[in-house]
Each structure stands twice: as C-alpha cells, then as structure tokens.
Design an enzyme around this catalytic site. Structure first.
Site, PDB file in Angstrom:
ATOM      1  N   ASP A   1      21.066  44.913  45.798  1.00 38.55           N
ATOM      2  CA  ASP A   1      19.785  45.559  45.685  1.00 38.55           C
ATOM      3  C   ASP A   1      18.979  45.131  47.000  1.00 38.55           C
ATOM      4  OD1 ASP A   1      17.817  46.869  44.485  1.00 38.55           O
ATOM      5  OD2 ASP A   1      16.679  45.246  43.777  1.00 38.55           O
TER       6      ASP A   1
ATOM      7  N   ASP B   1      15.902  47.826  37.084  1.00 36.69           N
ATOM      8  CA  ASP B   1      15.160  46.368  37.067  1.00 36.69           C
ATOM      9  C   ASP B   1      14.766  45.986  35.951  1.00 36.69           C
ATOM     10  OD1 ASP B   1      15.379  46.403  39.996  1.00 36.69           O
ATOM     11  OD2 ASP B   1      13.338  47.616  40.091  1.00 36.69           O
TER      12      ASP B   1
END
EC number: 3.4.23.-
Length: 445
Positions: free
Chosen positions: A263, A366
């Site tokens: 990420d 997330d």
C-alpha cells in the site's frame, strides 16, 4: 468588486488599486457616503498604513507561527482544527463499527473460527510440525496473494485509464451481488444456528433479497448517505470474516505486513497503480466508484446531478493587512481572504458549504484489513480481550496519525502502513509480554 461592512456601519467599496496601496505612494481612496473628499481619504489611508507599519516594526514575525506570514492566527485556524477533529470522528466511527461487527461475530459464531478450508490464493498448508516449513509456506502464500492483488489493481487501473466504465461497473456489481446475497445468506444462516432461532426458507430468502436489493441500489445508484455507508461497512465486515476464516494463521500475519508495504509503494511511488488511479480521476474531475471508496460525504456520480460548468467559478483575493484591520463580513465577524465560489444553480446560498463538502474518503480495503487484524487477534492465539483491545486502539491511533499527515501533506496517503504496523506491534507485544505478566500477577494475588 467586493463590499465589506466596516465596524462603524460605513460601506466602503475597495477595488484592486486601493487594496494594493503602499505607504510610499498612497493612492486616492474613493468613498461613496458622507461626502468625504480625497484628502480625507488619503489621510485615513496613511494613518492605517503607518499604524500597520509600526505594529510590524515591533514584532515582524509574530504571525509566522500560523503558517502564513503576516496573517493572524484567528478563527480560520480554529476552523481548520474543528474540521480535522470532525474528519477523525467521521472515519473512526465507521472503522470502529466494522471492527465491532467482526469481533462480535468471531466471539459468538464458531463457524468463522473453524479451519475447514483455504482460499485458492493460499494453496500451501500450514499443518506441518516444522517451524521453518510453516514459515516458508506462509511466505509463499503471501507472495501469491500479493501478486494477485497487484495484478488485479493494475488491471483495474488500465480499465479506468481507457474508460472501460461499463466493464468496471459490471465487475463491481458482480462482486457486490456475491457479497450482499451469497455471503449474507451464509452469515445469517450461521447466526441463526448459533442463537437457535428458527426461520423458514421463504422468510430467509425474502430477507436476504430485500437486504441485497436495497444495498445494490444504494451503492451503485442512489440512496441516503447513511444507508450507503452502512452497506459499505457491512460488506467490508463480511469480506473480513471470509479472510479470517480461510486464511491460515501465519499467512494472515505475513500478508498483513506485506499488504501495508505494498500500500505504501502503490500510493506514494510516482508510477504506483493506486496513485495513477487517483491522479487519473483528478485529471478527469471524476469521483472514484462508490463501491471501492467509503466517503464521509455524498459522492456525486455521473447521472446523479446535471451541473452547468459555466456556473462554477472562484475568486482568489490577495491578503491585505489594511482590509483585514477593519473589514467585517455581514455577520460582524472579521473577514479574512479566502476563495469565494459561485453558488451552483438550484442550491440556496446558505446550503452551499454543506453541499460542496466532499468529506474524507477511505478505501474499503483499509476497512477489510483493519478488521482482519482485530478479528485474527480475537480468534487466534490466546484470544483474550486485552490483545483484541490493544489492536483496536492501535488501529485507531494509526488512523489518527494518518489523518494528521493528510492534513500536513494535503495529498492521497496510504492508510494501512501506520495502523497495521501499530496493530502488529501491539498484538505481539501484548500477547507475548503483557498477557503472561497479567496472568502471573492474577495467579499470585
């Protein structure tokens, strides 16, 4: 041309020349009321400028601490702080709700803690007595899982770059159908079995149909904002429960660490896929698909509103200490330079700020991996509440720090690295240090 209301109720019209007036060559000032002549205007302007210069000589750097030299730390800084706190709450509440749903399910429904299968993306089993072989299998599973995520992300970016919107919509609709109908049916069935609640199949099918149909409408078309947010939280929790059930224990922890690194690279690297996706959406002035993003405010998509591009404009006013000294808005509050945007047609002026507020956006991935971390902490190992609460607090602290960095850098930032790092550190330290200490302390008491 803007009109400012002074404190003595006199209306002065200030144009560009008067706002840029200097002490060395004061320009004549025109006033429309009271019959004031040019000479009086010059003397008034000179008095104001001299006063501001004297204040500047006393402490020239007194306003530098607010971030803008020469600008007082007034209500605008307080407004920024309030919005920052509001944004933290806007994201902390849904993240907390998602994690609560996952932890409550893990603690009550045994189906999601039973290991009776693995995902196709993690083919290597961990049922081996050798620690080295188990670690190797977890690393191989992580490599396969991350590779699949990278390939699918790049595929999505390529489709979006070449405007294959119908294909993307179909892809997202199929995923939503599976989550809202199939996974919801499985989840509801297991919950009813756990609590020994009898329900006939027609009622169950009708309930799942209503839940899924309303969710599809809210996510992919129109619906109340809070209802859309609730469905996004629900599908994130369902996806997290699937990962918790079918990911091997060691592979889950290694995947969490690797996905946070990915990420970081995907968002911050110049050619990262997620960064390219965000930049492409910004260049086209288009919102990212609501099925991928949780937004704390309404996300406008194509077809939801017809706006006139010619009606959208902004006027940037320069900072002028003279105007600031005794310029007030219509409510009697000090008026500071800001961007004034023309109201959109069909919206009242007083509702413009509420309608134009975009809010903070957080990817559903997330939500999923936050919940996977907390759910794994509740399901594996000791599974005590101290470890679970430690991971929960760590994720919220990391989310707050990420929002703080977002306010500083003012660009898209990865939300996983800080929170996942804190969560992993808190999990292993609490499970291996704090829990044995508390058990020993309770035993000796």
């Amino acid at each position: 041309m803007l009109t400012f209301m002074a404190s003595d109720s006199e209306e002065e019209v200030c144009d560009e020349r008067t706002s840029l007036m200097s002490a060395e060559s004061p320009s004549p000032r025109s006033c429309q009321e009271g019959g004031q002549g040019p000479e009086d205007g010059d003397s008034t302007a000179q008095w104001r400028i001299q006063d501001s210069e004297e204040d500047g000589e006393e402490d020239p750097d007194r306003y530098v601490s607010s971030g803008v030299p020469g600008r007082p730390p007034g209500p605008e800084e307080e407004l920024t702080l309030k919005y920052g706190a509001k944004h933290v709450i806007m994201l902390s509440v849904p993240v907390t709700l998602c994690m609560i749903v996952v932890v409550a399910t893990i603690k009550s429904v045994r189906f999601y803690t039973e290991k009776n299968g693995q995902l196709i993306y993690t083919p290597f089993t961990e049922d081996t007595p050798s620690v080295s072989q188990r670690l190797l299998n977890s690393v191989l599973n992580t490599l396969i899982m991350i590779s699949v995520i990278v390939v699918m992300t790049i595929f999505l970016v390529v489709l979006y770059k070449y405007r294959c919107y119908k294909f993307i919509h179909g892809w997202l609709i199929m995923s939503s159908l599976m989550l809202l109908f199939l996974f919801t049916y499985i989840y509801l069935g297991e919950v009813l079995k756990t609590y020994n609640v009898a329900m006939d199949y027609p009622t169950l099918v009708l309930t799942v149909w209503n839940f899924g149909a309303v969710g599809m409408v809210c996510i992919h078309w129109k619906g109340p904002l809070m209802l859309q947010q609730a469905y996004l939280i629900a599908i994130s929790a369902l996806m997290a429960l699937v990962f918790i059930k079918y990911l091997p224990e060691w592979s889950a922890w290694v995947i969490l660490g690797a996905i946070s690194v990915y990420d970081l690279v995907a968002v911050l690297c110049p050619k990262g896929p997620l960064r390219m996706l965000v930049e492409t959406a910004q260049e086209r002035n288009e919102p990212i698909f609501p099925a991928l993003i949780y937004s704390s405010a309404m996300v406008w998509t194509v077809g939801m509103a017809k706006l006139d591009p010619s009606s959208q404009g902004a006027l940037q006013l320069p900072y002028d200490p003279e105007m600031e000294e005794d310029s007030y808005d219509s409510l009697g509050e000090p008026s500071y330079p800001e961007v004034f945007e023309a109201p959109l047609p069909g919206y009242p002026g007083e509702e413009l700020e509420e309608e134009e507020e975009r809010g903070v956006k957080l990817g559903l991935g997330d939500f999923i991996f936050y919940s996977v971390l907390v759910g794994k902490a509740a399901a594996t190992g000791s599974g005590d509440w101290n470890t679970t609460l430690a991971c929960f607090v760590a994720i919220l602290i990391g989310l707050c720090l990420t929002l703080l960095l977002l306010a500083v850098f003012k660009k898209a930032l990865p939300a996983l690295p800080i929170s996942i790092t804190f969560g992993l550190v808190f999990y292993f330290s609490t499970d291996n240090l704090v829990r044995p200490f508390m058990d020993t302390l309770a035993y000796h008491q």
